[in-house]
Design an enzyme around this catalytic site. Structure first.
Site, mmCIF file in Angstrom:
data_model
loop_
_atom_site.group_PDB
_atom_site.id
_atom_site.type_symbol
_atom_site.label_atom_id
_atom_site.label_comp_id
_atom_site.label_asym_id
_atom_site.label_seq_id
_atom_site.Cartn_x
_atom_site.Cartn_y
_atom_site.Cartn_z
ATOM 1 N N GLU A 20 6.099 -6.611 0.151
ATOM 2 C CA GLU A 20 5.449 -7.772 0.781
ATOM 3 C C GLU A 20 5.474 -9.019 -0.104
ATOM 4 O O GLU A 20 5.158 -10.109 0.359
ATOM 5 C CB GLU A 20 4.007 -7.481 1.217
ATOM 6 N N GLU B 183 -5.888 -9.346 -4.769
ATOM 7 C CA GLU B 183 -5.414 -7.976 -4.554
ATOM 8 C C GLU B 183 -4.077 -8.114 -3.841
ATOM 9 O O GLU B 183 -4.009 -8.169 -2.621
ATOM 10 C CB GLU B 183 -6.427 -7.171 -3.735
ATOM 11 N N HIS C 47 -5.067 4.099 -0.788
ATOM 12 C CA HIS C 47 -4.335 3.808 0.457
ATOM 13 C C HIS C 47 -2.883 3.423 0.175
ATOM 14 O O HIS C 47 -2.063 3.408 1.094
ATOM 15 C CB HIS C 47 -5.035 2.697 1.253
ATOM 16 N N GLY D 7 -5.309 -14.946 -1.075
ATOM 17 C CA GLY D 7 -5.249 -13.945 -0.008
ATOM 18 C C GLY D 7 -6.588 -13.256 0.134
ATOM 19 O O GLY D 7 -6.684 -12.041 0.003
ATOM 20 N N HIS E 53 -7.927 -4.280 7.206
ATOM 21 C CA HIS E 53 -8.990 -4.627 6.249
ATOM 22 C C HIS E 53 -9.990 -3.475 6.112
ATOM 23 O O HIS E 53 -10.486 -3.211 5.014
ATOM 24 C CB HIS E 53 -9.683 -5.906 6.689
ATOM 25 N N ARG F 111 -10.015 1.501 -4.880
ATOM 26 C CA ARG F 111 -9.471 0.145 -5.010
ATOM 27 C C ARG F 111 -10.577 -0.885 -5.127
ATOM 28 O O ARG F 111 -10.606 -1.709 -6.045
ATOM 29 C CB ARG F 111 -8.593 -0.160 -3.795
ATOM 30 N N GLU G 177 1.072 -22.023 -0.647
ATOM 31 C CA GLU G 177 2.108 -22.989 -0.996
ATOM 32 C C GLU G 177 1.935 -24.330 -0.276
ATOM 33 O O GLU G 177 2.628 -25.300 -0.608
ATOM 34 C CB GLU G 177 3.491 -22.405 -0.661
ATOM 35 N N ASP H 265 -10.995 2.173 1.047
ATOM 36 C CA ASP H 265 -10.411 2.681 -0.189
ATOM 37 C C ASP H 265 -11.302 2.185 -1.326
ATOM 38 O O ASP H 265 -11.040 1.182 -1.981
ATOM 39 C CB ASP H 265 -8.987 2.155 -0.354
ATOM 40 N N GLU I 10 -6.656 -18.047 2.720
ATOM 41 C CA GLU I 10 -6.178 -16.983 3.610
ATOM 42 C C GLU I 10 -5.521 -17.622 4.824
ATOM 43 O O GLU I 10 -6.134 -18.455 5.507
ATOM 44 C CB GLU I 10 -7.337 -16.090 4.047
#
Length: 404
Positions: A204, A195, A344, A129, A96, A105, A180, A102, A151
């Site tokens: 991923e 993100e 990154h 997320g 993180h 971003r 889900e 970054d 998360e």
């Protein structure tokens, strides 16, 4: 199959070195200064250059997604389970820290949210997320009525504290669980932010989760940020690095390791590529409208065609992506291109089986198939063909890779 070799720590395991973080800091200070002037950042310029053309389906034989990865002797570490390494890697602060440092971003997301208060004010927002909760806080700062951040990693407990410590306890709800599996206290949301991008854009497979959330919770007049993504390839010359790495394996403290030498020759890399190494134009191999795309369409087999711009050698393909926030009042582009300041995500390099001598004007073309691995859908199986015919030779090569 060839496997992913990373010159520097990957997104999903460790943070970048402090020296590299300092580079990010210097770059992003310039970015923030420029963005305060005109609302754009790093290549996060106005998005009028979003490609509108369609990518072309692969024409090569044996590039049928249903069969092109069959009967391959695929190595993988069977002790590394999806639930073990993926969510656990995001439970540690270092990844993180890397993403937050970054600033190219992070400023892209901040500007897309905070500078568009008219879009967020009074809206219900879902952060897929949410990690540390920073995007959720941006949405709250932009006037969202309520933000739900989902998360599954252990960082969620810290996100709850960060939300409270910054005075947004009543405006932001952090829910620990898988998208889900969780239940939201509301039926629909107005905006989804996430993100989700990985190396090579799709590594991923987090976009699958965003699409699940879209189909389940997004209101019919809602939108997603970012909402467009394009994946590109170009050719590159990289003889110096390959020679340096190859020669090492000829004499490792007096021991020769030819099998590893060949392995190193063929492995794709994730690293920052100098734009001067590129020796062709670029070609889009995937063009995603996140509001419309299906999970099935994220497995693809498309053609590429590249025109060489100088007499040189081609050692493989380099890939990068752009994502776009077209809903923004001033559309924003977040670019990981080697022609822009580095992020990154860096770039992803796929070395070809051989070095190809080329002349200016030569055309190298082929097909690229990308499919989630059957054993672990966060990993990608990749197949690339290389076709080149010039006055030097005729090349028809095929290589398999694993992004894991």
């Amino acid at each position: 199959f060839f496997f992913l070799m990373i010159r520097r720590p990957p997104r999903s395991t460790q943070s970048r070195s402090s020296a590299a973080s300092d580079v990010y800091k210097r770059q992003s200070m310039e970015v923030e200064k420029n963005s305060n002037k005109n609302g754009n950042q790093n290549g996060n310029d106005n998005s009028s250059d979003i490609p509108s053309y369609k990518v072309i389906k692969a024409a090569d034989k044996n590039f049928d997604l249903n069969t092109c990865f069959d009967n391959q002797n695929i190595y993988r570490d069977m002790s590394k389970k999806d639930s073990d390494y993926y969510f656990d890697s995001y439970s540690h602060f270092d990844i993180h820290e890397e993403m937050l440092k970054d600033r190219i971003r992070t400023l892209a997301y901040k500007n897309a949210i905070v500078k568009n208060r008219h879009m967020f004010e009074g809206k219900i927002v879902l952060d897929v997320g949410c990690g540390t909760g920073i995007l959720s806080i941006f949405a709250a700062q932009a006037g969202a009525k309520h933000v739900y951040g989902i998360e599954f990693a252990a960082i969620s407990s810290h996100a709850m504290k960060v939300v409270e410590q910054n005075g947004f306890k009543d405006q932001i709800t952090i829910i620990r669980g898988k998208v889900e599996e969780v239940k939201l206290p509301i039926e629909k949301v107005d905006i989804i932010i996430s993100e989700w991008m990985g190396y090579f854009l799709l590594y991923e497979s987090m976009l699958d989760t965003v699409l699940y959330a879209r189909d389940k919770w997004l209101a019919t007049d809602g939108f997603i940020l970012p909402d467009k993504a394009v994946l590109y390839v170009s050719t590159l010359e990289d003889e110096e690095y390959k020679s340096e790495k190859l020669e090492f394996w000829d004499n490792v403290y007096g021991i020769t390791m030819p099998s590893i030498k060949r392995w190193v020759t063929t492995e794709p890399l994730v690293d920052v590529v100098n734009e001067k190494a590129l020796n062709s134009n670029s070609c889009a191999i995937l063009n995603i409208d996140i509001m419309k795309v299906t999970v099935k369409e994220l497995d693809f087999a498309h053609e590429y065609q590249l025109t060489i711009n100088r007499k040189d050698y081609v050692h493989g393909l380099v890939s990068w992506f752009n994502v776009y926030f077209t809903q923004s009042k001033i559309p924003i582009k977040l670019s990981t291109s080697p022609y822009q300041k580095s992020t990154h995500w860096k770039q992803t390099i796929f070395y070809s089986p051989n070095a190809y001598p080329v002349n200016k004007g030569d055309v190298i073309k082929g097909s690229i198939a990308v499919k989630k691995n059957k054993q672990n859908n966060r990993e990608l199986d990749i197949k690339i063909s290389y076709h080149l015919e010039n006055d030097i030779n005729k090349i028809h090569d095929v290589a398999y890779y694993r992004l894991s």
